[in-house]
Design an enzyme around this catalytic site. Structure first.
Site, PDB file in Angstrom:
ATOM      1  N   HIS A  91     -10.681  29.598  10.501  1.00  0.00           N
ATOM      2  CA  HIS A  91     -11.717  30.559  10.078  1.00  0.00           C
ATOM      3  C   HIS A  91     -13.076  29.984  10.449  1.00  0.00           C
ATOM      4  O   HIS A  91     -13.461  28.943   9.921  1.00  0.00           O
ATOM      5  CB  HIS A  91     -11.644  30.788   8.569  1.00  0.00           C
ATOM      6  CG  HIS A  91     -10.344  31.382   8.118  1.00  0.00           C
ATOM      7  ND1 HIS A  91     -10.153  32.747   7.998  1.00  0.00           N
ATOM      8  CD2 HIS A  91      -9.158  30.811   7.793  1.00  0.00           C
ATOM      9  CE1 HIS A  91      -8.902  32.988   7.592  1.00  0.00           C
ATOM     10  NE2 HIS A  91      -8.275  31.820   7.467  1.00  0.00           N
ATOM     11  N   ARG A  93     -15.925  32.045  10.423  1.00  0.00           N
ATOM     12  CA  ARG A  93     -16.944  32.789   9.648  1.00  0.00           C
ATOM     13  C   ARG A  93     -18.065  33.356  10.520  1.00  0.00           C
ATOM     14  O   ARG A  93     -19.196  33.454  10.062  1.00  0.00           O
ATOM     15  CB  ARG A  93     -17.587  31.900   8.584  1.00  0.00           C
ATOM     16  CG  ARG A  93     -16.649  30.977   7.818  1.00  0.00           C
ATOM     17  CD  ARG A  93     -15.734  31.725   6.933  1.00  0.00           C
ATOM     18  NE  ARG A  93     -15.015  30.854   5.999  1.00  0.00           N
ATOM     19  CZ  ARG A  93     -13.911  31.211   5.379  1.00  0.00           C
ATOM     20  NH1 ARG A  93     -13.383  32.413   5.593  1.00  0.00           N
ATOM     21  NH2 ARG A  93     -13.325  30.401   4.534  1.00  0.00           N
ATOM     22  N   HIS A 210      -0.277  37.274   6.865  1.00  0.00           N
ATOM     23  CA  HIS A 210      -0.587  36.531   5.640  1.00  0.00           C
ATOM     24  C   HIS A 210       0.302  37.176   4.573  1.00  0.00           C
ATOM     25  O   HIS A 210      -0.018  38.250   4.067  1.00  0.00           O
ATOM     26  CB  HIS A 210      -2.079  36.690   5.328  1.00  0.00           C
ATOM     27  CG  HIS A 210      -2.484  36.212   3.969  1.00  0.00           C
ATOM     28  ND1 HIS A 210      -3.242  35.083   3.779  1.00  0.00           N
ATOM     29  CD2 HIS A 210      -2.262  36.722   2.738  1.00  0.00           C
ATOM     30  CE1 HIS A 210      -3.447  34.926   2.473  1.00  0.00           C
ATOM     31  NE2 HIS A 210      -2.871  35.906   1.822  1.00  0.00           N
ATOM     32  N   HIS A 263       1.020  30.126   7.299  1.00  0.00           N
ATOM     33  CA  HIS A 263       1.028  29.207   6.140  1.00  0.00           C
ATOM     34  C   HIS A 263       2.165  29.430   5.122  1.00  0.00           C
ATOM     35  O   HIS A 263       1.933  29.834   3.992  1.00  0.00           O
ATOM     36  CB  HIS A 263      -0.322  29.232   5.418  1.00  0.00           C
ATOM     37  CG  HIS A 263      -0.952  30.583   5.221  1.00  0.00           C
ATOM     38  ND1 HIS A 263      -0.283  31.663   4.725  1.00  0.00           N
ATOM     39  CD2 HIS A 263      -2.216  30.999   5.447  1.00  0.00           C
ATOM     40  CE1 HIS A 263      -1.111  32.683   4.669  1.00  0.00           C
ATOM     41  NE2 HIS A 263      -2.281  32.320   5.096  1.00  0.00           N
ATOM     42  N   ASN A 309      -4.930  29.536  -0.621  1.00  0.00           N
ATOM     43  CA  ASN A 309      -4.158  30.768  -0.561  1.00  0.00           C
ATOM     44  C   ASN A 309      -3.277  30.747   0.684  1.00  0.00           C
ATOM     45  O   ASN A 309      -3.816  30.727   1.790  1.00  0.00           O
ATOM     46  CB  ASN A 309      -5.117  31.962  -0.512  1.00  0.00           C
ATOM     47  CG  ASN A 309      -4.396  33.287  -0.367  1.00  0.00           C
ATOM     48  OD1 ASN A 309      -3.185  33.336  -0.187  1.00  0.00           O
ATOM     49  ND2 ASN A 309      -5.138  34.373  -0.419  1.00  0.00           N
ATOM     50  N   ASP A 336      -5.265  26.369   8.978  1.00  0.00           N
ATOM     51  CA  ASP A 336      -5.906  27.356   8.100  1.00  0.00           C
ATOM     52  C   ASP A 336      -7.288  26.832   7.660  1.00  0.00           C
ATOM     53  O   ASP A 336      -7.707  27.024   6.514  1.00  0.00           O
ATOM     54  CB  ASP A 336      -5.031  27.678   6.882  1.00  0.00           C
ATOM     55  CG  ASP A 336      -5.520  28.909   6.113  1.00  0.00           C
ATOM     56  OD1 ASP A 336      -6.461  29.582   6.597  1.00  0.00           O
ATOM     57  OD2 ASP A 336      -4.968  29.193   5.035  1.00  0.00           O
TER      58      ASP A 336
HETATM   59 ZN   LIG Z   1      -4.021  33.465   5.172  1.00  0.00          ZN
END
Ligand SMILES: [Zn+2]
Length: 470
Positions: A91, A93, A210, A263, A309, A336
């Protein structure tokens, strides 16, 4: 696992895709000789000591016997020379019109290079979300400008990741998205999911799920169980992951889209994925460092740095993920990497943000969990960080994830025994939310190379004097 479908992409489109993802700001080096390293290329079963010669950004020679000096020589004795590491789940962003994050494609690319990664796939939960050609173009443009890592965008499955309206998947793939995902959320609506899988199959892309049934995780903060009850925190049931994964695999039976479960965190998911692969489904799965090394106990003192998460689970789940790696059910390692500003974590556990940063410490953490743990060897672990993720995201079509004559010289030089202590204060990532701070680890990428150019070189006490460019 291959879908068996023909991959209809023209040589020119391949060249354009690779060029667009190539950093441009690194000084040009005509010739580079990597001397005396243990060359491991899992894609071709190569594992031998020797020299690698790079010319004009391409690998031109691999030799057991010493090659004569080149314009630049890098001493790799005692080190592993690997294909450049690939992380298909980060990520960055960026774009971020919310102002909630500080990571950018530039800082994330620097973190990736420092961690030994040459290629990453960035998730679409940006602001705005990556559900349009213009956002995909912006990500590619910023990645090229940053010039440190090949950044391939992953586009949304639904508009604004709301799970309501299917995104223009064919157009987004055409624009350069290498995968489709609503990561951060699963696709809850089964009919929508079915349509998305069909479009993903038609575009010869991959769907990255996810797996989280949102109706089971309202207000959940950590693994459901006695510890969550004792801490007074909302419990996240393990079924939330397994249910969505099994539903997807059932829907995909007749569609046969390439499907990738992100994940994985529970025993039951590993079993479901194993069954689907044995039945011939083009399904893959990934494991993350924190799900291999930590359990829910890390949340025990309300440590928000351990809030992720899906949540950290139990020791039995950790063992099941390792077993899934050892038997080839799980073929990809992914961080992740999820940077957050400090204030998002410096709050009560229930309100804190989910996620940890991973790019700069993943390699030694995988080593600790998988190699020191006796699960797999270096060659298998590097496969899970090079050719296997490349195949999932279709990057093998660009020659990425392998170390062969004629392929782009994306390489990672690893000192497998470098000892160091993880210190998030030294991270190049804008995020320092890492529960592994202070951990003594072994193994480090001492140099990262893209197209024959260095994007990172670590000069620390353990490697100083060894890695010298002359
Ligand atoms: Zn995820």
């Amino acid at each position: 696992m291959e879908s068996g479908k023909a991959r209809g992409i023209s040589p020119r489109a391949l060249f354009c895709a690779l060029f667009a993802a190539s950093p441009t700001t690194i000084p040009h080096m005509t010739e580079l000789l990597l001397k005396g390293g243990r060359i491991i290329d899992p894609a071709t079963d190569l594992d031998r000591t020797g020299d690698v010669l790079v010319r004009h950004g391409v690998i031109v020679a691999l030799s057991d016997t010493p090659l004569s000096s080149a314009e630049n020589t890098f001493d790799c004795e005692g080190c592993i020379v690997s294909p450049g590491l690939i992380d298909i789940h980060v990520h960055f962003r960026d774009p971020d019109e919310s102002g909630h994050h500080q990571e950018t494609i530039a800082s994330g690319s620097a973190a990736a290079a420092a961690g030994g990664f040459t290629t990453v796939c960035c998730m679409p939960n940006t602001t705005p979300a990556a559900d349009s050609r213009s956002v995909i173009d912006a990500i590619k443009h910023r990645a090229t400008a940053a010039g440190l890592t090949r950044v391939f965008p992953v586009a949304c499955g639904t508009i604004d990741r709301r799970g309501e309206v299917v995104a223009p998947i064919l157009e987004l793939v055409e624009a350069g998205a290498v995968a489709i995902s609503d990561d951060g959320d699963g696709i809850a609506d089964s009919d929508l999911m079915k349509r998305i899988l069909s479009l993903v199959a038609a575009s010869d892309s991959v769907f990255m799920q996810h797996c989280q049934d949102p109706t089971l995780t309202r207000g959940a903060a950590m693994n459901a169980g006695a510890l969550a009850t004792r801490l007074g925190l909302g419990g996240w049931p393990r079924e939330a992951e397994e249910l969505m994964l099994r539903r997807d695999l059932t829907l995909n039976r007749s569609i046969a889209a390439r499907y990738h479960a992100q994940h994985l965190s529970v025993v039951e998911s590993v079993i479901a994925l194993r069954e689907a692969r044995e039945a011939g489904q083009p399904a893959t799965g990934e494991a993350s460092p924190h799900h291999l090394l930590l359990t829910e106990d890390a949340c025990g003192d309300w440590n928000t740095l351990a809030k992720v998460n899906p949540p950290l689970r139990t020791a039995a789940d950790v063992e099941a993920i390792k077993t899934g790696i050892a038997d080839g059910t799980i073929t990809v390692l992914a961080t992740d990497h999820a940077p957050h500003p400090a204030q998002s974590k410096e709050t009560d556990f229930a309100s804190a943000a989910f996620g940890i940063v991973g790019l700069e410490c993943a390699l030694p953490l995988y080593r600790e969990a998988l190699i020191d743990g006796g699960v797999i060897d270096w060659a298998t672990m590097l496969a899970m960080m090079t050719c296997e993720p490349a195949a999932v995201a279709g990057l093998d079509r660009l020659g990425l994830g392998r170390l062969e004559i004629g392929t782009p010289a994306d390489l990672t030089i690893i000192d497998p025994d470098a000892e160091w202590i993880i210190d998030p204060a030294t991270f190049l990532s804008a995020g320092s939310n890492c529960p592994f701070a202070g951990r003594e680890v072994r193994g480090r990428a001492i140099a990262t190379i893209i197209d024959g150019h260095f994007t990172s070189r670590q000069i620390g006490p353990s490697v100083e004097g060894r890695a010298v460019v002359r």
